[in-house]
Design a protein around this motif. Structure first.
Motif, mmCIF file in Angstrom:
data_model
loop_
_atom_site.group_PDB
_atom_site.id
_atom_site.type_symbol
_atom_site.label_atom_id
_atom_site.label_comp_id
_atom_site.label_asym_id
_atom_site.label_seq_id
_atom_site.Cartn_x
_atom_site.Cartn_y
_atom_site.Cartn_z
ATOM 1 N N SER A 47 0.845 -1.203 0.000
ATOM 2 C CA SER A 47 0.000 0.000 0.000
ATOM 3 C C SER A 47 0.878 1.251 0.000
ATOM 4 O O SER A 47 0.530 2.266 -0.610
ATOM 5 C CB SER A 47 -0.915 0.015 1.233
ATOM 6 O OG SER A 47 -1.765 -1.101 1.197
ATOM 7 N N ASP A 159 -6.193 -1.048 -4.531
ATOM 8 C CA ASP A 159 -5.619 -1.696 -3.343
ATOM 9 C C ASP A 159 -6.593 -2.736 -2.802
ATOM 10 O O ASP A 159 -7.556 -2.398 -2.115
ATOM 11 C CB ASP A 159 -5.285 -0.648 -2.272
ATOM 12 C CG ASP A 159 -4.261 -1.172 -1.257
ATOM 13 O OD1 ASP A 159 -3.985 -2.387 -1.262
ATOM 14 O OD2 ASP A 159 -3.750 -0.369 -0.456
ATOM 15 N N GLU A 160 -6.345 -3.989 -3.134
ATOM 16 C CA GLU A 160 -7.192 -5.119 -2.724
ATOM 17 C C GLU A 160 -8.679 -4.831 -2.926
ATOM 18 O O GLU A 160 -9.476 -4.964 -1.998
ATOM 19 C CB GLU A 160 -6.915 -5.467 -1.261
ATOM 20 C CG GLU A 160 -5.449 -5.771 -1.008
ATOM 21 C CD GLU A 160 -5.221 -6.349 0.379
ATOM 22 O OE1 GLU A 160 -5.992 -7.246 0.756
ATOM 23 O OE2 GLU A 160 -4.279 -5.909 1.046
#
Ligand SMILES: Nc1ncnc2c1ncn2[C@@H]1O[C@H](COP(=O)(O)OP(=O)(O)OP(=O)(O)O)[C@@H](O)[C@H]1O
Ligand SMILES: [Mg+2]
Length: 259
Positions: A47, A159-160
């Motif tokens: 991240s 991000d995910e």
């Protein structure tokens, strides 16, 4: 020319108690229209990498360039999509889609036209005045992606984005999001813990090591010989298992030695 470049990028977090060296000497170069996946052990700095590219954080050392220019803060060229959709429950879908445009003080009538067009095109026509609570998890994530597209970024950081969804929805949504990103011709960087997802969506998979994290390998994924297979179909390609096994073993090594 590369669209995104990282040169010797390091980032340490400083708190009153300690210094955490998250990433060290990262060098990479991403071309416009490329799809990159990043995998790595939990807490290694994935991240953080996205935050550096988005301009939310500044490197402790090194430089990040977008289109040859040093990144010195957030920019409309970069859009961010997170694990949780962060839709405002009290706003309807259309008004949620305009949040980014409002923050950026864009022409709202033009943004609304764009939002309506994207909703129509990507299966959300007729939902403009629904509330987020009336939508399924997968639809909400599609809204989150479209909200990012309304501000017309060139680069999407993911991000995910699928990790809060059930497996079935995750597979379908990966296909949908992939085809939207390709259709829109965007550059994308996806962070995920799911190796299959990383391989099936990307042109290249970057594997990061444990902290202080570096890029330990780069896998160039060649599964469809340019035939434009969907991520789901790519999972059936014969070389898919080879990539999976290599990356799995490499990550296992990082996790085992992480102590
Ligand atoms: N704002 C912050 N202040 C201090 N330390 C931080 C901060 N953000 C992240 N860290 C630390 O930096 C390291 C890298 O964090 P990061 O969130 O980038 O990892 P990640 O690979 O995304 O992890 P995960 O897989 O759990 O999402 C971690 O050790 C984390 O605790
Ligand atoms: Mg993370």
């Amino acid at each position: 020319m590369a669209q995104i470049e990282l040169h010797d990028v390091c980032l340490s977090y400083f708190t009153l108690k300690q210094e955490t060296e998250a990433i060290r000497d990262i060098n990479m170069s991403i071309a416009a229209g490329e799809f990159i996946s990043i995998v790595g052990p939990s807490g290694c700095g994935k991240s953080t990498m996205l935050s550096l590219i988005s301009g939310m954080y500044k490197p402790t050392k090194g430089t990040v360039l977008i289109d040859g220019q040093q990144v010195s803060g957030t920019s409309p060229k970069v859009g961010y999509m997170l694990q949780h959709d962060h839709l405002f429950e009290w706003r309807d879908i259309l008004s949620n889609l305009l949040v980014g445009a409002e923050i950026r003080k864009m022409d709202l009538r033009q943004a609304e036209r764009k939002a309506m067009e994207l909703m129509e095109r990507y299966g959300l026509g007729g939902f403009a005045h629904h509330s987020p609570a009336q939508l399924s998890g997968g639809m909400r994530q599609r809204v989150a992606l479209i909200r990012t597209l309304v501000t017309e970024p060139d680069i999407l950081l993911l991000d995910e984005p699928f990790s809060a969804l059930d497996y079935q929805t995750r597979l379908t949504l990966a296909d949908e999001i992939f085809s939207i990103i390709k259709d829109q011709g965007k550059t994308a960087i996806l962070v995920t813990h799911d190796i299959s997802e990383a391989i099936s969506m990307a042109d290249r998979v970057l594997v990061m090591s444990k902290r202080p994290s570096t890029i330990s390998s780069v896998y160039k994924i060649e599964l469809d010989e340019g035939t434009g297979l969907s991520p789901w179909k790519k999972r059936e390609a014969s070389r898919y298992n080879d990539y999976f096994n290599h990356i799995w073993r490499e990550l296992e090594g990082h996790v085992v030695t992480a102590g």
